[in-house]
Design a protein around this motif. Structure first.
Motif, PDB file in Angstrom:
ATOM      1  N   VAL A   1      -3.188   4.500 -12.204  1.00 51.35           N
ATOM      2  CA  VAL A   1      -3.202   4.365 -10.744  1.00 51.35           C
ATOM      3  C   VAL A   1      -3.191   5.772 -10.159  1.00 51.35           C
ATOM      4  N   VAL A   2      -4.153   6.052  -9.288  1.00 53.17           N
ATOM      5  CA  VAL A   2      -4.326   7.394  -8.729  1.00 53.17           C
ATOM      6  C   VAL A   2      -4.289   7.333  -7.214  1.00 53.17           C
ATOM      7  N   VAL A   3      -3.592   8.300  -6.628  1.00 52.64           N
ATOM      8  CA  VAL A   3      -3.640   8.506  -5.184  1.00 52.64           C
ATOM      9  C   VAL A   3      -4.233   9.887  -4.954  1.00 52.64           C
ATOM     10  N   SER A   4      -5.317   9.936  -4.196  1.00 44.68           N
ATOM     11  CA  SER A   4      -6.010  11.194  -3.954  1.00 44.68           C
ATOM     12  C   SER A   4      -5.211  12.085  -3.011  1.00 44.68           C
ATOM     13  N   GLU A   5      -5.096  13.345  -3.389  1.00 44.20           N
ATOM     14  CA  GLU A   5      -4.394  14.302  -2.535  1.00 44.20           C
ATOM     15  C   GLU A   5      -5.215  14.672  -1.316  1.00 44.20           C
ATOM     16  N   GLU A   6      -6.540  14.578  -1.410  1.00 46.52           N
ATOM     17  CA  GLU A   6      -7.410  14.963  -0.306  1.00 46.52           C
ATOM     18  C   GLU A   6      -7.585  13.843   0.712  1.00 46.52           C
ATOM     19  N   THR A   7      -7.794  12.625   0.235  1.00 48.97           N
ATOM     20  CA  THR A   7      -8.113  11.518   1.136  1.00 48.97           C
ATOM     21  C   THR A   7      -7.016  10.466   1.234  1.00 48.97           C
ATOM     22  N   GLY A   8      -6.081  10.455   0.283  1.00 50.14           N
ATOM     23  CA  GLY A   8      -5.054   9.418   0.256  1.00 50.14           C
ATOM     24  C   GLY A   8      -5.545   8.097  -0.302  1.00 50.14           C
ATOM     25  N   ALA A   9      -6.795   8.048  -0.786  1.00 48.68           N
ATOM     26  CA  ALA A   9      -7.360   6.807  -1.315  1.00 48.68           C
ATOM     27  C   ALA A   9      -6.670   6.428  -2.627  1.00 48.68           C
ATOM     28  N   ILE A  10      -6.454   5.126  -2.790  1.00 48.66           N
ATOM     29  CA  ILE A  10      -5.828   4.601  -4.000  1.00 48.66           C
ATOM     30  C   ILE A  10      -6.920   4.094  -4.936  1.00 48.66           C
ATOM     31  N   SER A  11      -6.845   4.481  -6.203  1.00 47.50           N
ATOM     32  CA  SER A  11      -7.818   4.063  -7.205  1.00 47.50           C
ATOM     33  C   SER A  11      -7.080   3.599  -8.447  1.00 47.50           C
ATOM     34  N   ILE A  12      -7.751   2.746  -9.226  1.00 50.73           N
ATOM     35  CA  ILE A  12      -7.211   2.350 -10.528  1.00 50.73           C
ATOM     36  C   ILE A  12      -8.317   2.519 -11.562  1.00 50.73           C
ATOM     37  N   ALA A  13      -7.900   2.767 -12.813  1.00 54.46           N
ATOM     38  CA  ALA A  13      -8.854   2.913 -13.908  1.00 54.46           C
ATOM     39  C   ALA A  13      -8.397   2.070 -15.083  1.00 54.46           C
ATOM     40  N   THR A  14      -9.329   1.335 -15.674  1.00 54.42           N
ATOM     41  CA  THR A  14      -9.087   0.573 -16.895  1.00 54.42           C
ATOM     42  C   THR A  14     -10.360   0.598 -17.727  1.00 54.42           C
ATOM     43  N   SER A  15     -10.193   0.747 -19.041  1.00 57.88           N
ATOM     44  CA  SER A  15     -11.314   0.703 -19.986  1.00 57.88           C
ATOM     45  C   SER A  15     -12.431   1.674 -19.601  1.00 57.88           C
ATOM     46  N   GLY A  16     -12.055   2.839 -19.088  1.00 59.44           N
ATOM     47  CA  GLY A  16     -13.043   3.841 -18.728  1.00 59.44           C
ATOM     48  C   GLY A  16     -13.763   3.597 -17.428  1.00 59.44           C
ATOM     49  N   ARG A  17     -13.364   2.574 -16.666  1.00 61.03           N
ATOM     50  CA  ARG A  17     -13.972   2.281 -15.369  1.00 61.03           C
ATOM     51  C   ARG A  17     -12.950   2.531 -14.268  1.00 61.03           C
ATOM     52  N   MET A  18     -13.423   3.026 -13.145  1.00 61.94           N
ATOM     53  CA  MET A  18     -12.528   3.297 -12.026  1.00 61.94           C
ATOM     54  C   MET A  18     -12.975   2.521 -10.801  1.00 61.94           C
TER      55      MET A  18
ATOM     56  N   GLU B   1      -7.163  -1.441  -1.191  1.00 66.00           N
ATOM     57  CA  GLU B   1      -6.093  -1.779  -0.275  1.00 66.00           C
ATOM     58  C   GLU B   1      -4.888  -2.259  -1.075  1.00 66.00           C
ATOM     59  N   ALA B   2      -3.742  -2.397  -0.392  1.00 64.76           N
ATOM     60  CA  ALA B   2      -2.502  -2.758  -1.082  1.00 64.76           C
ATOM     61  C   ALA B   2      -2.618  -4.115  -1.769  1.00 64.76           C
ATOM     62  N   ASN B   3      -3.248  -5.088  -1.106  1.00 63.85           N
ATOM     63  CA  ASN B   3      -3.368  -6.420  -1.698  1.00 63.85           C
ATOM     64  C   ASN B   3      -4.230  -6.403  -2.952  1.00 63.85           C
ATOM     65  N   GLU B   4      -5.309  -5.617  -2.915  1.00 59.63           N
ATOM     66  CA  GLU B   4      -6.176  -5.523  -4.083  1.00 59.63           C
ATOM     67  C   GLU B   4      -5.467  -4.792  -5.231  1.00 59.63           C
ATOM     68  N   LEU B   5      -4.692  -3.777  -4.902  1.00 66.42           N
ATOM     69  CA  LEU B   5      -3.906  -3.081  -5.924  1.00 66.42           C
ATOM     70  C   LEU B   5      -2.901  -4.034  -6.559  1.00 66.42           C
ATOM     71  N   ARG B   6      -2.258  -4.830  -5.741  1.00 64.91           N
ATOM     72  CA  ARG B   6      -1.290  -5.796  -6.266  1.00 64.91           C
ATOM     73  C   ARG B   6      -1.971  -6.803  -7.197  1.00 64.91           C
ATOM     74  N   ARG B   7      -3.163  -7.259  -6.804  1.00 59.25           N
ATOM     75  CA  ARG B   7      -3.883  -8.222  -7.645  1.00 59.25           C
ATOM     76  C   ARG B   7      -4.227  -7.618  -9.002  1.00 59.25           C
TER      77      ARG B   7
ATOM     78  N   PRO C   1       8.847  -7.718  -9.505  1.00 63.05           N
ATOM     79  CA  PRO C   1       9.598  -6.591  -8.912  1.00 63.05           C
ATOM     80  C   PRO C   1       8.991  -5.239  -9.259  1.00 63.05           C
ATOM     81  N   LEU C   2       8.531  -5.079 -10.504  1.00 62.54           N
ATOM     82  CA  LEU C   2       7.899  -3.818 -10.913  1.00 62.54           C
ATOM     83  C   LEU C   2       6.639  -3.555 -10.105  1.00 62.54           C
ATOM     84  N   ILE C   3       5.813  -4.580  -9.948  1.00 61.74           N
ATOM     85  CA  ILE C   3       4.575  -4.434  -9.183  1.00 61.74           C
ATOM     86  C   ILE C   3       4.884  -4.108  -7.728  1.00 61.74           C
ATOM     87  N   ASN C   4       5.886  -4.744  -7.154  1.00 61.05           N
ATOM     88  CA  ASN C   4       6.258  -4.460  -5.763  1.00 61.05           C
ATOM     89  C   ASN C   4       6.657  -3.002  -5.583  1.00 61.05           C
TER      90      ASN C   4
END
Length: 273
Positions: free
Chosen positions: A220-237, A242-248, A112-115
């Motif tokens: 988890v970042v959403v770009s204000e300029e492009t709307g692109a979704i990014s994630i960062a872990t351990s210094g890597r971004m 896409e939504a499915n990849e973010l969910r994974r 539920p949290l991830i959704n």
């Protein structure tokens, strides 16, 4: 010169070879942990100077210079922790946050949290509302939570949409998620020192990378300029997800067991540019 030849002759002993290999391994690990920071260049410079001085002292009889080195060595060792205090803390935190899976903090029923997070990010991306969401790992983020505005509310997509709406007072800053709640908003995060050439990555993205260099959190970042979704872990971004990849990736974060049959995607930022 005889001392240098004597050192080379000792390399025929396998114990000395192992000793030298371990020493090189320690220096390599140190430079790897400091990679991407100004301290890495400083350490490399000190090592080069140290090797040159060692060779010079061993090959040429410099009495006064050798005396100066012997008497100043204590000052050098005392000053190293002071000069490298931020980097030493970073290295110790990186070692400490490599927590075994069975000690990792998890919440009961993360789906539920991830959704909620995925739904919120999809809508924020469509509206191009700048977003910085930090998910706490096992290390804890209380020092950053205390700097923000305490909320302690249940995480829902409506709450995240409200916080990150450009007209609200809390949209400028990071939201920190602790367990399944929004612990605080408008939190100030440390910025990465990496040299990132992509001009589309501003302060929000640098903060997302910076917090994951110091902790085991996920950003988890959403770009204000492009709307692109990014994630960062351990210094890597990883960018443009896409939504499915973010969910994974969220599922992997909360449940570190490998998920079979799904390949990585997204553009990575890992090295300095």
């Amino acid at each position: 010169m005889t001392d240098f030849v004597a050192i080379l002759s000792r390399l025929t002993d396998w114990q000395n070879i192992v000793d030298l290999f371990l020493l090189m391994l320690i220096f390599y690990a140190l430079l790897h942990l400091l990679r991407g920071t100004q301290a890495a260049q400083l350490v490399l410079g000190i090592l080069i100077i140290g090797i040159l001085v060692f060779v010079l002292v061993r090959t040429v009889e410099l009495t006064a210079f050798s005396w100066l080195l012997r008497n100043s060595s204590l000052v050098v060792f005392v000053s190293i922790p002071v000069i490298f205090q931020p980097e030493i803390r970073r290295v110790l935190e990186q070692i400490g946050r490599r927590t075994p899976i069975f000690l990792r903090r998890t919440t009961g029923g993360t789906e539920p949290l991830i959704n909620e997070i995925v739904r919120a990010c999809e809508q924020l991306s469509a509206r191009r509302h700048g977003t910085l969401l930090v998910l706490e790992g096992s290390g804890g983020l209380m020092e950053y939570i205390d700097r923000g505005v305490k909320i302690d509310g249940e995480l829902t997509d409506e709450l995240l949409l409200t916080i990150f709406f450009p007209g609200t007072a809390l949209h400028d800053g990071a939201v920190i998620v602790q367990n399944d709640k929004v612990a605080a908003a408008s939190c100030i995060l440390p910025l990465t020192n990496r040299n990132i050439a992509d001009h589309q990555l501003g302060t929000r993205h640098r903060a997302a990378i910076g917090i994951t260099e110091l902790t085991d959190a996920m950003s988890v970042v959403v770009s204000e300029e492009t709307g692109a979704i990014s994630i960062a872990t351990s210094g890597r971004m990883a960018r443009r997800l896409e939504a499915n990849e973010l969910r994974r990736r969220l599922t992997e974060f909360y449940d570190p067991r490998p998920i079979m049959g799904i390949s990585d995607s997204g553009d990575f930022i890992d090295e300095d540019r």
